[in-house]
Each structure stands twice: as C-alpha cells, then as structure tokens.
Design an enzyme around this catalytic site. Structure first.
Site, short mmCIF file in Angstrom:
data_model
loop_
_atom_site.label_atom_id
_atom_site.label_comp_id
_atom_site.label_asym_id
_atom_site.label_seq_id
_atom_site.Cartn_x
_atom_site.Cartn_y
_atom_site.Cartn_z
N LYS A 132 -14.90 -41.27 -29.87
CA LYS A 132 -14.10 -42.47 -30.15
C LYS A 132 -14.92 -43.52 -30.87
O LYS A 132 -14.48 -44.10 -31.87
CB LYS A 132 -13.55 -43.04 -28.85
CG LYS A 132 -12.56 -44.19 -29.06
CD LYS A 132 -12.58 -45.19 -27.93
CE LYS A 132 -13.75 -46.14 -28.05
NZ LYS A 132 -13.71 -47.26 -27.08
N ASP B 143 -8.46 -44.56 -27.55
CA ASP B 143 -8.97 -45.22 -26.34
C ASP B 143 -7.91 -45.12 -25.25
O ASP B 143 -6.93 -44.38 -25.38
CB ASP B 143 -9.33 -46.68 -26.65
CG ASP B 143 -8.10 -47.53 -26.97
OD1 ASP B 143 -7.00 -46.98 -27.15
OD2 ASP B 143 -8.26 -48.76 -27.04
#
Length: 211
Positions: free
Chosen positions: A123, A141
C-alpha cells in the site's frame, strides 16, 4: 453483494470528478523522501496526527542523510505523538540506511524496490508511485477495503484482492485520482460507524442500499 455495472462505475467516477476534479493526498510533503516517511508514519494513524508532527521533523531532517544523523533516539521526540512511534522510528532509520546503501539516497521509482525498504508494504509503495509519479496504482487501505465491496465497486476480502478488482473494473482514465476519491469518501462520507447516506452522491446506485 452485487457489483456495479461498468456504466455505473463510470457514473461513480464522474460524480467524484465533478465534486473534486484534482484530489490530493492530505499528507503534507515536499519531496519523494518526505512523502515516503510521512506515509510510513501514517500506518495505523491519522494523516492529521502525522501532519502535526512532520513540519518540525522535516525542518530538521528532510533527507536520508539528515534523518540518519538524528538516529532513532533523535527521531522519537518528533514522532512520539503518533501511534507505534518506536517501531516507526526503527523503520524510518532502516529505510534511510537502505536508500543510501542501495539507491544512492534517492527514493526508487519501482514497486519492488520500494517494498524492499523497512516499513514499506504494497500500500505504501502504491501511494508513493501514484502521488509522486502519477502512476495508475490503487493503494488499498482500511477505508477502501471496507467501502469498495459495500458500494459494489470491487469484490474481495483482502487488500490485494480488492486492489486487483478495482484495477480491473475502473477505467484507466480515472485511475490517477480514483484512490484519492475513494479514501476521502470513506473518511468523510461513507464512515464506518455512521455513514452519511443522506449526503452521499452515490446513494441511488450504491449496492448496499439495494434490498
């Protein structure tokens, strides 16, 4: 849960675009290095808490060399208001060492290279690639993992599955900004505890609202 059709996905993206044509990261940064550090510090913390801490930090150390000169003990006072500050200090110092040893002190423009740095997962790497270089990545997320299957934009129950689904289903023309739109939507409208469905620009096509 049903998935939105390709036409409905275009509608979603166009509505986001009309409201916020050029979304930006809410983290404050001035270089690839300061963004990388800010994203590492933001893990399991709010952007607001990071932004309160980083102005003083980056005034003192805005490069890997300066950050290493601080060391973990010198870094901690700047970031101890942020959650998990001890492990984050270790990660930041570790990534600075590796940037200098392996990448000439420059943040690499490559996902695998970024993920080789301490504290940098997929991420975080995707955020840096998208925000710094405009790459069409999809950082997933907790907000995206929660809202995208609910809305019907993606399927999957892990960040990587949702990432793959979003990349496959959202037209490329929207991918520079799509993750910012979705993060902001999850942060301020489709909130976890009390989603603001009455204010939502997607309420009429959101699959959660189908019976």
């Amino acid at each position: 849960m049903k998935l939105l059709s390709s036409e409905e996905i275009v509608t979603v993206m166009e509505r986001f675009k009309a409201r916020n044509p050029n979304p930006k990261s809410e983290l404050v940064w001035s270089s690839p290095f300061t963004l990388l550090v800010a994203v590492v510090l933001s893990a399991q913390a709010t952007d607001r808490s990071v932004n309160l801490a980083t102005p003083a930090l980056f005034a003192a150390a805005d490069s890997p060399e300066k950050m290493l000169a601080l060391g973990e003990d010198g870094l901690i006072p700047y970031i101890q208001s942020i959650g998990l500050y001890k492990s984050k200090a270790r990660h930041v110092i570790g990534l600075c060492k590796k940037l200098l040893a392996d990448f000439g002190g420059e943040v690499p423009h490559d996902r695998d290279a970024l993920m080789s740095l301490p504290g940098v997962g997929r991420k975080t790497a995707n955020v840096v690639l998208n925000v710094v270089w405009g790459e069409h990545t999809m950082p997933v997320d907790t907000h995206l993992l929660r809202i995208c299957p609910k809305i019907g934009l993606a399927e999957g129950d892990t960040p990587e599955k949702v990432e793959r689904s979003l990349l496959a289903r959202i037209p490329d023309v929207y991918l520079e900004h799509a993750h910012h739109w979705l993060i902001l939507h999850g942060r301020y409208v489709c909130t976890a505890r009390k989603p603001k469905c009455g204010e939502c620009c997607l309420a009429d096509i959101c699959k959660r609202n189908e019976t």
